[in-house]
Design a protein around this motif. Structure first.
Motif, mmCIF file in Angstrom:
data_model
loop_
_atom_site.group_PDB
_atom_site.id
_atom_site.type_symbol
_atom_site.label_atom_id
_atom_site.label_comp_id
_atom_site.label_asym_id
_atom_site.label_seq_id
_atom_site.Cartn_x
_atom_site.Cartn_y
_atom_site.Cartn_z
ATOM 1 N N SER A 1 0.857 -1.185 0.000
ATOM 2 C CA SER A 1 0.000 0.000 0.000
ATOM 3 C C SER A 1 0.891 1.232 0.000
ATOM 4 O O SER A 1 1.754 1.381 0.879
ATOM 5 N N PRO A 2 0.709 2.143 -0.955
ATOM 6 C CA PRO A 2 1.541 3.357 -1.007
ATOM 7 C C PRO A 2 1.410 4.242 0.229
ATOM 8 O O PRO A 2 2.271 5.090 0.474
ATOM 9 N N VAL A 3 0.363 4.064 1.024
ATOM 10 C CA VAL A 3 0.204 4.912 2.208
ATOM 11 C C VAL A 3 0.914 4.322 3.428
ATOM 12 O O VAL A 3 1.047 5.002 4.452
ATOM 13 N N ARG A 4 1.371 3.079 3.337
ATOM 14 C CA ARG A 4 2.067 2.462 4.466
ATOM 15 C C ARG A 4 3.531 2.880 4.478
ATOM 16 O O ARG A 4 4.111 3.209 3.443
ATOM 17 N N GLN A 5 4.115 2.827 5.651
ATOM 18 C CA GLN A 5 5.522 3.171 5.814
ATOM 19 C C GLN A 5 6.339 1.898 5.957
ATOM 20 O O GLN A 5 5.943 0.955 6.634
ATOM 21 N N TYR A 6 7.500 1.888 5.309
ATOM 22 C CA TYR A 6 8.386 0.730 5.344
ATOM 23 C C TYR A 6 9.786 1.174 5.736
ATOM 24 O O TYR A 6 10.165 2.338 5.578
ATOM 25 N N TRP A 7 10.541 0.229 6.260
ATOM 26 C CA TRP A 7 11.975 0.409 6.440
ATOM 27 C C TRP A 7 12.675 -0.246 5.259
ATOM 28 O O TRP A 7 12.315 -1.349 4.840
ATOM 29 N N LEU A 8 13.673 0.435 4.703
ATOM 30 C CA LEU A 8 14.471 -0.120 3.615
ATOM 31 C C LEU A 8 15.851 -0.459 4.153
ATOM 32 O O LEU A 8 16.512 0.390 4.767
ATOM 33 N N LYS A 9 16.283 -1.701 3.929
ATOM 34 C CA LYS A 9 17.607 -2.143 4.369
ATOM 35 C C LYS A 9 18.451 -2.490 3.152
ATOM 36 O O LYS A 9 18.109 -3.375 2.368
ATOM 37 N N GLN A 10 19.553 -1.754 3.001
ATOM 38 C CA GLN A 10 20.507 -1.985 1.918
ATOM 39 C C GLN A 10 21.874 -2.193 2.567
ATOM 40 O O GLN A 10 22.442 -1.265 3.137
ATOM 41 N N GLY A 11 22.400 -3.418 2.496
ATOM 42 C CA GLY A 11 23.626 -3.693 3.224
ATOM 43 C C GLY A 11 23.381 -3.522 4.718
ATOM 44 O O GLY A 11 22.480 -4.122 5.293
ATOM 45 N N THR A 12 24.165 -2.633 5.360
ATOM 46 C CA THR A 12 23.961 -2.340 6.773
ATOM 47 C C THR A 12 23.214 -1.022 6.985
ATOM 48 O O THR A 12 23.032 -0.606 8.126
ATOM 49 N N ARG A 13 22.798 -0.365 5.907
ATOM 50 C CA ARG A 13 22.082 0.906 6.033
ATOM 51 C C ARG A 13 20.581 0.639 6.173
ATOM 52 O O ARG A 13 20.012 -0.158 5.421
ATOM 53 N N LEU A 14 19.955 1.322 7.118
ATOM 54 C CA LEU A 14 18.519 1.198 7.365
ATOM 55 C C LEU A 14 17.917 2.585 7.356
ATOM 56 O O LEU A 14 18.376 3.480 8.072
ATOM 57 N N THR A 15 16.894 2.781 6.526
ATOM 58 C CA THR A 15 16.258 4.080 6.435
ATOM 59 C C THR A 15 14.770 3.910 6.157
ATOM 60 O O THR A 15 14.331 2.871 5.664
ATOM 61 N N GLN A 16 13.992 4.928 6.472
ATOM 62 C CA GLN A 16 12.553 4.890 6.201
ATOM 63 C C GLN A 16 12.308 5.053 4.700
ATOM 64 O O GLN A 16 13.039 5.763 4.002
ATOM 65 N N ALA A 17 11.254 4.401 4.223
ATOM 66 C CA ALA A 17 10.954 4.449 2.786
ATOM 67 C C ALA A 17 9.455 4.376 2.557
ATOM 68 O O ALA A 17 8.705 3.854 3.393
ATOM 69 N N ARG A 18 9.044 4.899 1.428
ATOM 70 C CA ARG A 18 7.666 4.770 0.963
ATOM 71 C C ARG A 18 7.660 4.396 -0.510
ATOM 72 O O ARG A 18 8.606 4.686 -1.239
ATOM 73 N N ILE A 19 6.581 3.741 -0.929
ATOM 74 C CA ILE A 19 6.395 3.431 -2.342
ATOM 75 C C ILE A 19 5.602 4.577 -2.959
ATOM 76 O O ILE A 19 4.411 4.736 -2.690
ATOM 77 N N LYS A 20 6.291 5.379 -3.739
ATOM 78 C CA LYS A 20 5.652 6.565 -4.313
ATOM 79 C C LYS A 20 4.648 6.191 -5.397
ATOM 80 O O LYS A 20 3.584 6.814 -5.517
ATOM 81 N N ALA A 21 4.973 5.170 -6.186
ATOM 82 C CA ALA A 21 4.080 4.756 -7.271
ATOM 83 C C ALA A 21 4.349 3.308 -7.629
ATOM 84 O O ALA A 21 5.479 2.821 -7.518
ATOM 85 N N VAL A 22 3.308 2.601 -8.033
ATOM 86 C CA VAL A 22 3.419 1.247 -8.577
ATOM 87 C C VAL A 22 3.080 1.340 -10.056
ATOM 88 O O VAL A 22 1.952 1.672 -10.428
ATOM 89 N N HIS A 23 4.039 1.080 -10.901
ATOM 90 C CA HIS A 23 3.863 1.326 -12.336
ATOM 91 C C HIS A 23 3.260 0.128 -13.059
ATOM 92 O O HIS A 23 2.244 0.255 -13.749
ATOM 93 N N THR A 24 3.882 -1.033 -12.929
ATOM 94 C CA THR A 24 3.411 -2.224 -13.648
ATOM 95 C C THR A 24 3.582 -3.456 -12.779
ATOM 96 O O THR A 24 4.336 -3.462 -11.810
ATOM 97 N N ARG A 25 2.863 -4.501 -13.151
ATOM 98 C CA ARG A 25 3.001 -5.814 -12.531
ATOM 99 C C ARG A 25 3.300 -6.823 -13.628
ATOM 100 O O ARG A 25 2.740 -6.735 -14.729
ATOM 101 N N ARG A 26 4.175 -7.768 -13.352
ATOM 102 C CA ARG A 26 4.562 -8.748 -14.371
ATOM 103 C C ARG A 26 3.574 -9.907 -14.369
ATOM 104 O O ARG A 26 3.407 -10.593 -13.352
ATOM 105 N N ASP A 27 2.921 -10.135 -15.499
ATOM 106 C CA ASP A 27 1.995 -11.253 -15.660
ATOM 107 C C ASP A 27 2.798 -12.474 -16.103
ATOM 108 O O ASP A 27 3.311 -12.521 -17.220
ATOM 109 N N ILE A 28 2.913 -13.458 -15.205
ATOM 110 C CA ILE A 28 3.733 -14.624 -15.499
ATOM 111 C C ILE A 28 3.111 -15.485 -16.596
ATOM 112 O O ILE A 28 3.806 -16.126 -17.385
#
Length: 431
Positions: free
Chosen positions: A345-372
């Motif tokens: 949900s774009p309104v929810r808040q997430y933590w993003l972990k890259q390596g040892t870095r942790l920061t707050q993140a949001r999904i600004k937009a969802v563009h496409t979904r892959r149809d398998i």
């Protein structure tokens, strides 16, 4: 990973190949791994005795149910399915292997993503008796797409249960043609394909007498001869700081080092570096491993880096070569494999972990979904559900140093953590 497994890896002198078995339900993934373990003498006698007495044994009384060697959970044995990724280790005179058995059910696709994230080879199983009119099963397509998406170096197609179709070469050729068509749509440039029977052992470790028409190697020989992954074309140093070490801060000769694991490239004494995201520069004065100094370290090594001058360096910072062309940004596009039962949900808040870095993140937009099913991108409707793969725009509170995932996985991969539930929500790849 426990100490025994660590010592097993460190003893490797012929290389370690990490692979994952994937495919649809009942394609024989667990049986194949059991066969590899059994025929390579990687099973103890008491293990064989235990599975022979198992109340969940599905093989004939005189036979061993090899799938029980990997299906260790009570629910897995009871239902005859694989639920979680099971890791097993075995070795031959030529190579050591770490093999992951991924679930075939669609609802456990997220488990396949975690298992494949550290693998170099995907063994995609196909049940020869279930392919009708050249139509591959949905999970075969899904797992092949994920293996390509995650950048696995080798795809091996194991056409299993050939004994059920009388080792018919025409059946094998139809499956080869169907998979070649799928590979072309996914962008898989090359794949290996082997006709086999995991239950009987034909073309797994030994060559089958039923396939004089097949001129390739048995599966194990093929895996022994696949080239191990070398450095990426642009394998510069990527070092996430895990811990700041400070000793004798009151003394003139105090020690200040930055400990972590070198994720990629090489780092040597005298190298000019910069610390991201701030951009401060310095040179490497010392590299300390345990109680000794070394001149250089390579990807996978743990080390404490000492710089020639004091600059502001904290946990989560990234040390790279001074001229490394990384992008530093708070907004970027990525592909997400959604793992959480709670939809994105774009309104929810997430933590993003890259390596040892942790920061707050949001999904600004969802563009496409892959149809398998159709192997193409479609509208996502602003959300992703469990097991979906989609292209999104991510914004973060703090700036991140970013590489495209297919060029440098160390700085191109991340996970999202739901800030409310603390569940791992998604695995992400910077594009």
């Amino acid at each position: 990973m426990n100490a025994v497994n660590e010592s097993w890896l460190s003893a490797a002198d012929s290389g370690v190949l990490r692979l994952i078995t994937a495919g649809s339900v009942d394609d024989g993934k667990s049986t194949l791994i059991g066969r590899l373990l059994y025929d390579s003498k990687g099973v103890f006698a008491d293990q064989l005795a235990a599975i022979s007495r198992s109340k969940y044994k599905r093989a004939a009384a005189s036979e061993i149910d090899l799938s029980l060697l990997t299906d260790g959970l009570e629910a897995e044995r009871e239902q005859g399915i694989t639920i979680d990724v099971a890791y097993r280790y075995f070795a031959t005179p030529l190579r050591k292997f770490i093999v992951a058995d991924a679930p075939g059910h669609e609802q456990y696709t997220r488990n396949m993503v975690t298992g494949a994230s550290t693998a170099e080879v995907a063994v995609i199983l196909i049940d020869a008796s279930r392919v009708r009119d050249g139509k591959l099963l949905p999970q075969t397509k899904r797992h092949s797409a994920l293996a390509h998406l995650l950048g696995l170096r080798h795809i091996v197609v194991a056409v299993n249960k050939m004994d059920l179709v009388g080792w018919d070469p025409q059946v094998f050729e139809r499956i080869r043609a169907a998979y070649a068509e799928l590979a072309a749509k996914l962008g898989i440039a090359h794949f290996h394909i082997v006709p086999m029977s995991a239950l009987e052992g034909g073309n797994v470790v030994r060559r089958s007498e039923h396939t004089p028409w097949y001129d390739g190697l048995p599966l194990l020989a093929l895996l022994e001869n696949l080239p191990l992954g070398g450095p990426l074309p642009r394998a510069e140093a990527r070092f996430f700081v895990q811990w700041v070490i400070r000793h004798d801060g009151h003394a003139v000769d105090d020690f200040r080092g930055y400990a972590g694991r070198l994720a990629a490239g090489t780092l040597a004494v005298g190298d000019a570096i910069k610390v991201l995201p701030a951009g401060a520069t310095a040179r490497v004065a010392r590299l300390v491993q345990f109680d000794r100094d070394v001149d250089a370290v390579h990807a996978g090594d743990s080390v404490a880096v000492v710089l020639d001058r004091d600059i502001d360096v904290s946990r989560g910072d990234l040390i790279v070569a001074q001229d490394a062309p990384l992008r530093v940004a708070r907004e970027f596009e990525a592909e997400l494999c959604w793992l959480d039962q709670r939809a994105l949900s774009p309104v929810r808040q997430y933590w993003l972990k890259q390596g040892t870095r942790l920061t707050q993140a949001r999904i600004k937009a969802v563009h496409t979904r892959r149809d398998i099913q159709e192997l193409q991108d479609v509208g996502a409707g602003g959300a992703l559900a469990m097991n979906d793969i989609g292209r999104v725009t991510v914004t973060t509170r703090e700036a991140l140093a970013l590489d495209p995932y297919d060029e440098q996985a160390a700085t191109g991969a991340f996970i999202l953590i739901d800030a409310a539930t603390h569940q791992t929500a998604a695995a992400g790849m910077v594009r």
